[in-house]
Design a protein around this motif. Structure first.
Motif, short mmCIF file in Angstrom:
data_model
loop_
_atom_site.label_atom_id
_atom_site.label_comp_id
_atom_site.label_asym_id
_atom_site.label_seq_id
_atom_site.Cartn_x
_atom_site.Cartn_y
_atom_site.Cartn_z
N LYS A 167 -1.27 4.87 -5.29
CA LYS A 167 -0.24 5.26 -6.25
C LYS A 167 -0.82 5.31 -7.64
O LYS A 167 -1.82 4.64 -7.95
N ASP A 168 -0.19 6.11 -8.47
CA ASP A 168 -0.49 6.17 -9.89
C ASP A 168 0.85 6.42 -10.57
O ASP A 168 1.36 7.54 -10.53
N GLY A 169 1.45 5.39 -11.13
CA GLY A 169 2.80 5.52 -11.66
C GLY A 169 3.76 5.85 -10.55
O GLY A 169 3.84 5.13 -9.56
N GLU A 170 4.47 6.97 -10.68
CA GLU A 170 5.42 7.39 -9.64
C GLU A 170 4.76 8.26 -8.57
O GLU A 170 5.37 8.53 -7.54
N GLU A 171 3.53 8.70 -8.81
CA GLU A 171 2.84 9.57 -7.85
C GLU A 171 2.26 8.77 -6.70
O GLU A 171 1.57 7.77 -6.91
N LEU A 172 2.56 9.20 -5.47
CA LEU A 172 2.05 8.55 -4.27
C LEU A 172 1.16 9.52 -3.51
O LEU A 172 1.40 10.73 -3.52
N ASN A 173 0.18 8.99 -2.82
CA ASN A 173 -0.67 9.81 -1.96
C ASN A 173 -1.24 8.91 -0.87
O ASN A 173 -1.10 7.69 -0.91
N GLY A 174 -1.89 9.53 0.09
CA GLY A 174 -2.54 8.78 1.16
C GLY A 174 -3.66 9.60 1.75
O GLY A 174 -3.66 10.83 1.64
N PHE A 175 -4.62 8.91 2.35
CA PHE A 175 -5.73 9.60 3.00
C PHE A 175 -6.18 8.79 4.19
O PHE A 175 -5.93 7.59 4.28
N THR A 176 -6.83 9.47 5.14
CA THR A 176 -7.37 8.79 6.31
C THR A 176 -8.66 8.11 5.90
O THR A 176 -9.58 8.75 5.41
N ALA A 177 -8.70 6.81 6.10
CA ALA A 177 -9.87 6.00 5.75
C ALA A 177 -10.52 5.50 7.04
O ALA A 177 -9.84 5.14 7.99
N SER A 178 -11.86 5.51 7.05
CA SER A 178 -12.57 4.99 8.21
C SER A 178 -13.68 4.01 7.82
O SER A 178 -14.11 3.23 8.65
N TRP A 179 -14.15 4.07 6.60
CA TRP A 179 -15.21 3.15 6.18
C TRP A 179 -14.56 1.93 5.56
O TRP A 179 -14.55 1.74 4.35
N VAL A 180 -14.02 1.07 6.43
CA VAL A 180 -13.25 -0.11 6.04
C VAL A 180 -13.75 -1.30 6.86
O VAL A 180 -14.07 -1.15 8.04
N MET A 181 -13.80 -2.48 6.22
CA MET A 181 -14.12 -3.70 6.96
C MET A 181 -13.66 -4.92 6.18
O MET A 181 -13.42 -4.85 4.98
N GLN A 182 -13.52 -6.03 6.89
CA GLN A 182 -13.21 -7.29 6.23
C GLN A 182 -14.48 -7.79 5.56
O GLN A 182 -15.59 -7.64 6.09
N GLY A 183 -14.34 -8.38 4.36
CA GLY A 183 -15.52 -8.82 3.62
C GLY A 183 -15.58 -10.31 3.33
O GLY A 183 -16.64 -10.81 2.98
N SER A 184 -14.45 -11.03 3.48
CA SER A 184 -14.42 -12.46 3.16
C SER A 184 -13.16 -13.08 3.74
O SER A 184 -12.13 -12.40 3.84
N PHE A 185 -13.27 -14.38 4.09
CA PHE A 185 -12.08 -15.13 4.51
C PHE A 185 -11.32 -15.69 3.30
O PHE A 185 -10.12 -15.59 3.22
N LYS A 186 -12.07 -16.35 2.40
CA LYS A 186 -11.45 -17.00 1.24
C LYS A 186 -12.17 -16.58 -0.02
O LYS A 186 -13.32 -16.99 -0.21
N PRO A 187 -11.58 -15.78 -0.86
CA PRO A 187 -10.28 -15.14 -0.64
C PRO A 187 -10.39 -14.03 0.40
O PRO A 187 -11.49 -13.53 0.65
N PRO A 188 -9.27 -13.63 0.99
CA PRO A 188 -9.32 -12.55 1.98
C PRO A 188 -9.65 -11.23 1.29
O PRO A 188 -8.90 -10.77 0.42
N LEU A 189 -10.80 -10.65 1.65
CA LEU A 189 -11.25 -9.41 1.03
C LEU A 189 -11.43 -8.31 2.07
O LEU A 189 -11.87 -8.59 3.19
N VAL A 190 -11.12 -7.09 1.65
CA VAL A 190 -11.34 -5.90 2.47
C VAL A 190 -12.23 -4.96 1.66
O VAL A 190 -12.05 -4.82 0.45
N VAL A 191 -13.18 -4.33 2.33
CA VAL A 191 -14.06 -3.34 1.72
C VAL A 191 -13.56 -1.97 2.16
O VAL A 191 -13.36 -1.74 3.35
N ASN A 192 -13.34 -1.08 1.21
CA ASN A 192 -12.81 0.25 1.48
C ASN A 192 -13.66 1.25 0.71
O ASN A 192 -13.68 1.23 -0.52
N CYS A 193 -14.38 2.11 1.41
CA CYS A 193 -15.26 3.10 0.77
C CYS A 193 -14.51 4.42 0.64
O CYS A 193 -14.05 4.97 1.63
N VAL A 194 -14.42 4.91 -0.61
CA VAL A 194 -13.58 6.07 -0.91
C VAL A 194 -14.42 7.16 -1.57
O VAL A 194 -15.17 6.89 -2.51
N LYS A 195 -14.27 8.39 -1.09
CA LYS A 195 -15.03 9.54 -1.62
C LYS A 195 -14.78 9.67 -3.13
O LYS A 195 -13.64 9.76 -3.57
N SER A 196 -15.87 9.68 -3.88
CA SER A 196 -15.81 9.60 -5.34
C SER A 196 -15.10 10.77 -6.01
O SER A 196 -14.51 10.60 -7.07
#
Length: 160
Positions: A24-53
């Motif tokens: 989201k950006d203000g009122e604008e919403l969007n979505g995309f199919t993500a596949s380069w995702v993984m968990q990165g840490s337990f504490k704190p709980p972190l997720v790694v998400n690679c997004v096309k620049s």
């Protein structure tokens, strides 16, 4: 010297789930199919998400500092396909998809997904053609049980 064929063959063997990343950006919403995702840490709980620049969603995450991942089930290949193309080409991807805005981020979450995590960006690495966003999980929910959709099961390739 890097063996390009071997590199591609091995990188394509890295297993990936498929998710709809809501942004989201203000009122604008969007979505995309993500596949380069993984968990990165337990504490704190972190997720790694690679997004096309060079994507519009990348710009939205950079500005808002939040994203949500809806976990798709093994029967939702068509839904994953719907979110592959850029908004500039296909318009509102959520037009005929039931979603709600996450309580913590305001990002769109797919109602008919296995569940979701909402993330606040706490770090990033800008190298290559994708940005590695590190998101701290600040919200999560389970909608239903099911097997996750895996990239390998679709016959599609994104990697190498």
């Amino acid at each position: 010297m890097l063996d390009e064929q071997a590199k591609k063959a091995m990188l394509l063997k890295i297993p990936h789930g498929l998710y709809i990343c809501g942004v989201k950006d203000g009122e604008e919403l969007n979505g995309f199919t993500a596949s380069w995702v993984m968990q990165g840490s337990f504490k704190p709980p972190l997720v790694v998400n690679c997004v096309k620049s060079d994507s519009g969603s990348h710009a939205m995450i950079a500005k808002s500092g939040v994203f949500a991942l809806s976990f798709l089930d093994s029967e939702q290949k068509d839904l994953a396909a719907k979110f592959f193309k850029p908004k500039s080409r296909v318009g509102n991807k959520f037009e005929d998809v039931e979603f709600y805005e996450g309580a913590e981020t305001g990002c769109p979450i797919i109602k008919d997904s296995l569940g979701y995590v909402e993330c606040k960006v706490v770090g990033q690495v800008d190298k290559g053609d994708h940005t590695v966003y590190v998101g701290e999980v600040i919200g999560a929910g389970v909608h239903r049980e099911g097997a996750p959709l895996l990239l390998e099961s679709t016959g599609w390739q994104y990697g190498g």
